[in-house]
Design a protein around this motif. Structure first.
Motif, PDB file in Angstrom:
ATOM      1  N   GLN A   1       0.830  -1.204   0.000  1.00 47.98           N
ATOM      2  CA  GLN A   1       0.000   0.000   0.000  1.00 47.98           C
ATOM      3  C   GLN A   1       0.869   1.261   0.000  1.00 47.98           C
ATOM      4  O   GLN A   1       2.034   1.237   0.381  1.00 47.98           O
ATOM      5  CB  GLN A   1      -0.904   0.006   1.232  1.00 47.98           C
ATOM      6  N   ILE A   2       0.243   2.359  -0.464  1.00 43.12           N
ATOM      7  CA  ILE A   2       0.908   3.664  -0.443  1.00 43.12           C
ATOM      8  C   ILE A   2      -0.102   4.692   0.062  1.00 43.12           C
ATOM      9  O   ILE A   2      -1.296   4.622  -0.267  1.00 43.12           O
ATOM     10  CB  ILE A   2       1.443   4.041  -1.851  1.00 43.12           C
ATOM     11  N   GLY A   3       0.353   5.639   0.877  1.00 38.89           N
ATOM     12  CA  GLY A   3      -0.532   6.640   1.462  1.00 38.89           C
ATOM     13  C   GLY A   3      -1.132   7.568   0.416  1.00 38.89           C
ATOM     14  O   GLY A   3      -0.471   7.930  -0.563  1.00 38.89           O
ATOM     15  N   TRP A   4      -2.399   7.978   0.635  1.00 37.21           N
ATOM     16  CA  TRP A   4      -3.079   8.834  -0.329  1.00 37.21           C
ATOM     17  C   TRP A   4      -2.403  10.198  -0.476  1.00 37.21           C
ATOM     18  O   TRP A   4      -2.375  10.762  -1.579  1.00 37.21           O
ATOM     19  CB  TRP A   4      -4.541   9.027   0.085  1.00 37.21           C
ATOM     20  N   THR A   5      -1.865  10.721   0.591  1.00 36.46           N
ATOM     21  CA  THR A   5      -1.168  12.008   0.492  1.00 36.46           C
ATOM     22  C   THR A   5       0.015  11.894  -0.466  1.00 36.46           C
ATOM     23  O   THR A   5       0.208  12.749  -1.345  1.00 36.46           O
ATOM     24  CB  THR A   5      -0.672  12.472   1.879  1.00 36.46           C
ATOM     25  N   THR A   6       0.786  10.823  -0.324  1.00 35.80           N
ATOM     26  CA  THR A   6       1.917  10.594  -1.229  1.00 35.80           C
ATOM     27  C   THR A   6       1.443  10.396  -2.653  1.00 35.80           C
ATOM     28  O   THR A   6       2.037  10.911  -3.608  1.00 35.80           O
ATOM     29  CB  THR A   6       2.722   9.355  -0.771  1.00 35.80           C
ATOM     30  N   VAL A   7       0.344   9.658  -2.813  1.00 35.86           N
ATOM     31  CA  VAL A   7      -0.220   9.421  -4.151  1.00 35.86           C
ATOM     32  C   VAL A   7      -0.551  10.740  -4.837  1.00 35.86           C
ATOM     33  O   VAL A   7      -0.154  10.996  -5.982  1.00 35.86           O
ATOM     34  CB  VAL A   7      -1.497   8.555  -4.055  1.00 35.86           C
ATOM     35  N   PHE A   8      -1.290  11.603  -4.141  1.00 40.07           N
ATOM     36  CA  PHE A   8      -1.707  12.869  -4.744  1.00 40.07           C
ATOM     37  C   PHE A   8      -0.512  13.777  -5.045  1.00 40.07           C
ATOM     38  O   PHE A   8      -0.497  14.477  -6.066  1.00 40.07           O
ATOM     39  CB  PHE A   8      -2.696  13.586  -3.828  1.00 40.07           C
ATOM     40  N   LEU A   9       0.461  13.801  -4.152  1.00 33.21           N
ATOM     41  CA  LEU A   9       1.637  14.634  -4.386  1.00 33.21           C
ATOM     42  C   LEU A   9       2.375  14.192  -5.652  1.00 33.21           C
ATOM     43  O   LEU A   9       2.832  15.028  -6.440  1.00 33.21           O
ATOM     44  CB  LEU A   9       2.572  14.588  -3.176  1.00 33.21           C
ATOM     45  N   ILE A  10       2.474  12.889  -5.846  1.00 36.76           N
ATOM     46  CA  ILE A  10       3.146  12.365  -7.048  1.00 36.76           C
ATOM     47  C   ILE A  10       2.320  12.649  -8.293  1.00 36.76           C
ATOM     48  O   ILE A  10       2.835  13.106  -9.322  1.00 36.76           O
ATOM     49  CB  ILE A  10       3.402  10.849  -6.904  1.00 36.76           C
ATOM     50  N   GLU A  11       1.022  12.392  -8.202  1.00 36.38           N
ATOM     51  CA  GLU A  11       0.141  12.572  -9.363  1.00 36.38           C
ATOM     52  C   GLU A  11       0.089  14.018  -9.828  1.00 36.38           C
ATOM     53  O   GLU A  11       0.071  14.292 -11.037  1.00 36.38           O
ATOM     54  CB  GLU A  11      -1.278  12.117  -9.009  1.00 36.38           C
ATOM     55  N   TYR A  12       0.059  14.969  -8.891  1.00 33.29           N
ATOM     56  CA  TYR A  12      -0.148  16.366  -9.243  1.00 33.29           C
ATOM     57  C   TYR A  12       1.138  17.131  -9.511  1.00 33.29           C
ATOM     58  O   TYR A  12       1.113  18.157 -10.199  1.00 33.29           O
ATOM     59  CB  TYR A  12      -0.941  17.075  -8.136  1.00 33.29           C
TER      60      TYR A  12
END
Length: 286
Positions: free
Chosen positions: A62-73
């Motif tokens: 799993q990966i944290g949603w905060t990290t996901v959004f930071l990478i995506e955006y």
């Protein structure tokens, strides 16, 4: 296990016995085909007797949603600049391809950058996630979507042969006003949703309009954040009058409609008194 044990406590017990499967990686169910139980649910309040069989499924890394959004955006923000500054490896060294862009090109860059900077700020300071992680494997798919479309849009908008909007300043000014209103609305909805979890609760609650006029869209739809998001990209399409932007907007609308319908169904399932006149994403229609 004590009757008053929460699912979170059971996850921690399971993790202690099997360290490989940390809590975020566990899906605990009462039925193999049922939905995962939430952390805050209490064992004795579930439809079980004096004994209960719980089913475990490994959700994978799993990966944290905060990290996901930071990478995506972060990706789209910087990828766009590669095309805006007309790097030689993109458009070549031809003199025509290094000339000054049309004013709307500069404006589009400002709006695109503002959109993703706003998203990054919201990720760090506003968003409160009901679920803390997502499967690590999904990050590649998500980044291909956001980063790939950013490159595709930027290539055409910043192309030396780009043609400005047909109706000139009137069309551009209308689109900019619409863009800013939708961005303000989207931010307002995110703040309102965040306030529902201000005390750290992960319990689903019915969102209602506040004194902020941008939140009044809650009177008519369940997910006005998606409504405003689609409006943002429609205005960006009008501003740039670019076919790839229009296609991206269409895909955004389809995906956000799916998400909005899922959320709307969750509200209807969780709350018997949920406002019956609300639609998922478009007032009175969809």
């Amino acid at each position: 296990v004590e009757p008053n044990a929460t699912i979170r406590e059971i996850r921690l017990m399971f993790h202690k016995l099997y360290p490989r499967w940390y809590p975020a990686r566990q899906s605990i169910k009462l039925d193999p085909k049922g939905k995962s139980l939430r952390d805050e649910e209490i064992l004795q309040h579930l439809p079980v007797g004096t004994t209960a069989t719980l089913y475990f499924k490994d959700l994978g890394p799993q990966i944290g949603w905060t990290t996901v959004f930071l990478i995506e955006y972060t990706g789209p923000l910087f990828i766009y600049f590669l095309f805006y500054f007309r790097m030689t490896f993109v458009y070549g060294l031809d003199e025509r391809f290094t000339s000054s862009p049309h004013p709307v090109v500069n404006l589009a860059c400002i709006c695109h950058s503002f959109h993703y900077i706003k998203r990054l700020i919201e990720t760090v300071f506003v968003h409160r996630f009901s679920r803390g992680t997502m499967p690590l494997r999904n990050i590649v798919k998500n980044c291909l979507y956001y980063w790939g479309f950013a490159a595709w849009l930027a290539y055409y908008i910043n192309h030396p042969l780009y043609t400005p909007p047909s109706y000139g300043k009137k069309q551009i000014n209308f689109a900019v006003i619409m863009f800013l209103l939708c961005e303000a609305g989207n931010f307002s909805i995110h703040v309102a949703l965040s306030d529902l979890r201000r005390n750290g609760s992960k319990t689903c609650k019915i969102p209602y309009p506040t004194k902020n006029p941008f939140t009044w869209l809650f009177f008519f739809v369940s997910c006005p954040n998606y409504t405003y998001e689609v409006g943002t990209w429609i205005s960006f399409t009008i501003m740039t009058q670019c076919v790839p932007v229009g296609l991206f907007t269409l895909l955004c609308f389809i995906q956000m409609t799916i998400w909005a319908k899922d959320k709307h169904c969750t509200y209807l399932r969780e709350f018997k008194d949920y406002p019956s006149h609300r639609m998922p994403i478009i007032p009175f229609l969809l």
